[in-house]
Design a protein around this motif. Structure first.
Motif, PDB file in Angstrom:
ATOM      1  N   ASP A 158       0.858  -1.196   0.000  1.00  0.00           N
ATOM      2  CA  ASP A 158       0.000   0.000   0.000  1.00  0.00           C
ATOM      3  C   ASP A 158       0.892   1.243   0.000  1.00  0.00           C
ATOM      4  O   ASP A 158       1.498   1.589   1.004  1.00  0.00           O
ATOM      5  N   LEU A 159       0.972   1.900  -1.160  1.00  0.00           N
ATOM      6  CA  LEU A 159       1.848   3.063  -1.327  1.00  0.00           C
ATOM      7  C   LEU A 159       1.088   4.361  -1.109  1.00  0.00           C
ATOM      8  O   LEU A 159       0.000   4.556  -1.657  1.00  0.00           O
ATOM      9  N   ASP A 160       1.648   5.227  -0.319  1.00  0.00           N
ATOM     10  CA  ASP A 160       1.078   6.554  -0.105  1.00  0.00           C
ATOM     11  C   ASP A 160       2.145   7.591  -0.471  1.00  0.00           C
ATOM     12  O   ASP A 160       3.218   7.612   0.125  1.00  0.00           O
ATOM     13  N   MET A 161       1.830   8.405  -1.480  1.00  0.00           N
ATOM     14  CA  MET A 161       2.774   9.443  -1.911  1.00  0.00           C
ATOM     15  C   MET A 161       2.468  10.758  -1.215  1.00  0.00           C
ATOM     16  O   MET A 161       1.326  11.202  -1.200  1.00  0.00           O
ATOM     17  N   LYS A 162       3.470  11.336  -0.631  1.00  0.00           N
ATOM     18  CA  LYS A 162       3.308  12.555   0.147  1.00  0.00           C
ATOM     19  C   LYS A 162       3.142  13.753  -0.781  1.00  0.00           C
ATOM     20  O   LYS A 162       4.032  14.084  -1.553  1.00  0.00           O
ATOM     21  N   VAL A 276       7.706   9.120  -0.977  1.00  0.00           N
ATOM     22  CA  VAL A 276       6.800   8.110  -0.435  1.00  0.00           C
ATOM     23  C   VAL A 276       6.657   8.344   1.068  1.00  0.00           C
ATOM     24  O   VAL A 276       7.644   8.487   1.788  1.00  0.00           O
ATOM     25  N   ASN A 277       5.417   8.426   1.512  1.00  0.00           N
ATOM     26  CA  ASN A 277       5.138   8.620   2.933  1.00  0.00           C
ATOM     27  C   ASN A 277       5.316   7.288   3.655  1.00  0.00           C
ATOM     28  O   ASN A 277       4.445   6.416   3.612  1.00  0.00           O
ATOM     29  N   SER A 281       2.598   4.276   4.277  1.00  0.00           N
ATOM     30  CA  SER A 281       2.807   3.151   3.366  1.00  0.00           C
ATOM     31  C   SER A 281       3.167   1.907   4.167  1.00  0.00           C
ATOM     32  O   SER A 281       3.883   1.994   5.169  1.00  0.00           O
ATOM     33  N   ALA A 282       2.677   0.755   3.723  1.00  0.00           N
ATOM     34  CA  ALA A 282       2.953  -0.477   4.466  1.00  0.00           C
ATOM     35  C   ALA A 282       2.605  -1.698   3.623  1.00  0.00           C
ATOM     36  O   ALA A 282       1.878  -1.602   2.629  1.00  0.00           O
ATOM     37  N   VAL A 283       3.150  -2.829   4.025  1.00  0.00           N
ATOM     38  CA  VAL A 283       2.771  -4.126   3.455  1.00  0.00           C
ATOM     39  C   VAL A 283       1.806  -4.768   4.443  1.00  0.00           C
ATOM     40  O   VAL A 283       2.130  -4.931   5.622  1.00  0.00           O
ATOM     41  N   GLY A 284       0.611  -5.103   3.988  1.00  0.00           N
ATOM     42  CA  GLY A 284      -0.383  -5.653   4.903  1.00  0.00           C
ATOM     43  C   GLY A 284      -1.433  -6.470   4.184  1.00  0.00           C
ATOM     44  O   GLY A 284      -1.253  -6.879   3.041  1.00  0.00           O
ATOM     45  N   SER A 285      -2.534  -6.682   4.867  1.00  0.00           N
ATOM     46  CA  SER A 285      -3.625  -7.493   4.324  1.00  0.00           C
ATOM     47  C   SER A 285      -4.703  -6.598   3.719  1.00  0.00           C
ATOM     48  O   SER A 285      -5.109  -5.613   4.340  1.00  0.00           O
ATOM     49  N   LYS A 290      -6.999   0.073   3.962  1.00  0.00           N
ATOM     50  CA  LYS A 290      -8.035   0.849   3.283  1.00  0.00           C
ATOM     51  C   LYS A 290      -7.568   1.255   1.888  1.00  0.00           C
ATOM     52  O   LYS A 290      -6.479   1.779   1.716  1.00  0.00           O
ATOM     53  N   PHE A 291      -8.405   1.015   0.884  1.00  0.00           N
ATOM     54  CA  PHE A 291      -8.124   1.424  -0.485  1.00  0.00           C
ATOM     55  C   PHE A 291      -9.384   2.042  -1.078  1.00  0.00           C
ATOM     56  O   PHE A 291     -10.406   1.376  -1.218  1.00  0.00           O
TER      57      PHE A 291
END
Length: 444
Positions: A158-162, A276-277, A281-285, A290-291
């Motif tokens: 899950d990538l979150d760009m700042k 990248v924030n 951002s994290a690797v998860g389930s 949330k997407f």
């Protein structure tokens, strides 16, 4: 048949002789009467606030009738655009989102550019990109994510760009645009929009990076920019879904996800000059992450889509604010606000499984409405009069109109359920949100 804007060879039908120097007629197409008329109609339909010049959308037509030739002349001379007006929009997490509001004239011109450039770039975009594209939606994106989980890709990067829209590199962006567009006048106009500047509290600031969120051209430019990362992910064979700057990559193990996170972060920050924030951002389930406001749910019937719990909490908070009993607004206004909020919310989240939640929310909301009406009746005399009007016998009406019990306790009482029935609430304008949800959900 190749498009006039393409860098590759052109057919004689499209005027190869006129394009020998790499300059096509896109500028004329952008400023053609039909294209500008279409752009004008889109801006008027979208309405929106005024920019730095204070011109509202309903004043655009009279201005164009009077100054059309002057506007076209200024465009040919490269004297547009004007700075965007910066406003801060509150976010659900307590922060703010910076929104740029171009003038209505610039919104029309950006829309005119978008209408001509969109068909040129659309075939180059990834099939896994869903944001701001014709005939694509967030619902399609979450359905695609669901299909990956069903195929065994049960971890998500899950990538979150700042602050993506504020940090995109102008030179890199123009380089990507120039791969498909050769008309130097169009390129100059796009560059001018990127450099138009920002007006904050009457003070002008240069815009040396970013594509201000709020402009009609910004979504297309963001897709052009992030298409570079899409192409890299496809080249490496990854399953992913991107909607604007929200990107989820689906893998089969947490270890694989961590490797992908490291490599794609390096590409985004080194090759695209983005940030990248790492906190978000994290690797998860996908069952928890949330997407687009959703997550996935494992049931006996298989994998289902459901609204993330934060979306549920947020909508209940908004309903609580609307039905706050001391607002001092008419019940008609309150019910209208509820309807406006819930129609949009259900149309978006109605794809998800939430029958139990909607049933409970519906019961809670009707209780809030009964409480609001009881408060509006104010004194015992009016309460007694209204209760009797709604079919409560005189003795019971007198007894309840003089009760000292609190508003919230009274809202669930026998007397209000017998007087302010579901049918009575419906006659006043309340539309049952549980039934609304069932209708929308069944049509997905």
């Amino acid at each position: 048949m190749e498009h006039e804007g393409y860098v590759e060879a052109h057919s004689a039908f499209h005027g190869e002789k006129n394009n020998q120097n790499g300059v096509s007629n896109l500028f004329e197409r952008i400023l053609s009467r039909n294209n500008l008329n279409q752009a004008y109609l889109q801006v008027v339909r979208s309405k929106g606030a005024a920019g730095v010049d204070g011109m509202t959308y309903d004043r655009l037509l009279p201005y164009l009738k009077k100054h059309r030739e002057e506007l076209l002349t200024q465009l040919h001379l490269g004297k547009y655009p004007q700075p965007v007006l910066r406003v801060d929009i509150p976010k659900q997490d307590g922060g703010t989102r910076k929104l740029g509001i171009p003038t209505v004239i610039d919104r029309m011109l950006q829309q005119a550019i978008n209408q001509v450039l969109q068909p040129i770039f659309e075939p180059t975009f990834s099939d896994n990109s869903f944001g701001f594209r014709p005939k694509r939606s967030a619902h399609q994106a979450i359905i695609r994510a669901k299909s990956y989980y069903e195929q065994g890709y049960k971890y998500v990067v899950d990538l979150d760009m700042k602050a993506y829209f504020d940090t995109a590199n102008h030179d890199k962006l123009m380089h990507f645009v120039e791969k498909r567009i050769t008309d130097k006048r169009v390129l100059r106009l796009i560059r001018q929009y990127l450099l138009s500047g920002i007006m904050i509290d009457g003070i002008f600031e240069k815009s040396e990076e970013g594509t201000p969120q709020g402009g009609n051209l910004s979504p297309l430019l963001s897709n052009i920019y992030l298409n570079e990362s899409d192409q890299l992910l496809e080249k490496r064979g990854h399953r992913f879904v991107r909607y604007a700057d929200d990107c989820n990559i689906y893998v089969k193990s947490k270890r694989a996800g961590q490797r992908v996170m490291k490599s794609i972060t390096k590409f985004l920050e080194t090759d695209l000059s983005l940030t990248v924030n790492r906190e978000k951002s994290a690797v998860g389930s996908p069952l928890k992450r949330k997407f687009l406001g959703f997550c996935l749910l494992v049931t006996k019937k298989g994998i289902q889509i459901r609204p993330h719990y934060k979306a549920k909490v947020t909508v209940k908070q908004k309903l609580r604010r609307i039905t706050k009993r001391n607002r001092g607004r008419s019940i008609d206004m309150i019910l209208k606000e509820i309807q406006q909020l819930m129609t949009g919310w259900i149309n978006y989240y109605g794809i998800g499984e939430m029958k139990g939640f909607m049933k409970n929310l519906n019961g809670w909301l009707k209780r809030r409405i009964r409480q609001y009406i009881w408060k509006q009746w104010k004194n015992p005399r009016n309460k007694r009069k209204n209760l009797m009007h709604l079919g409560i016998d005189k003795r019971k009406a007198y007894e309840w109109s003089n009760t000292r019990k609190g508003y919230w306790i009274i809202s669930s009482s026998f007397v209000l359920h017998r007087s302010l029935t579901d049918k009575e609430l419906a006659s006043r304008g309340y539309k049952d949100i549980a039934l609304q949800y069932q209708f929308v959900h069944l049509n997905y």
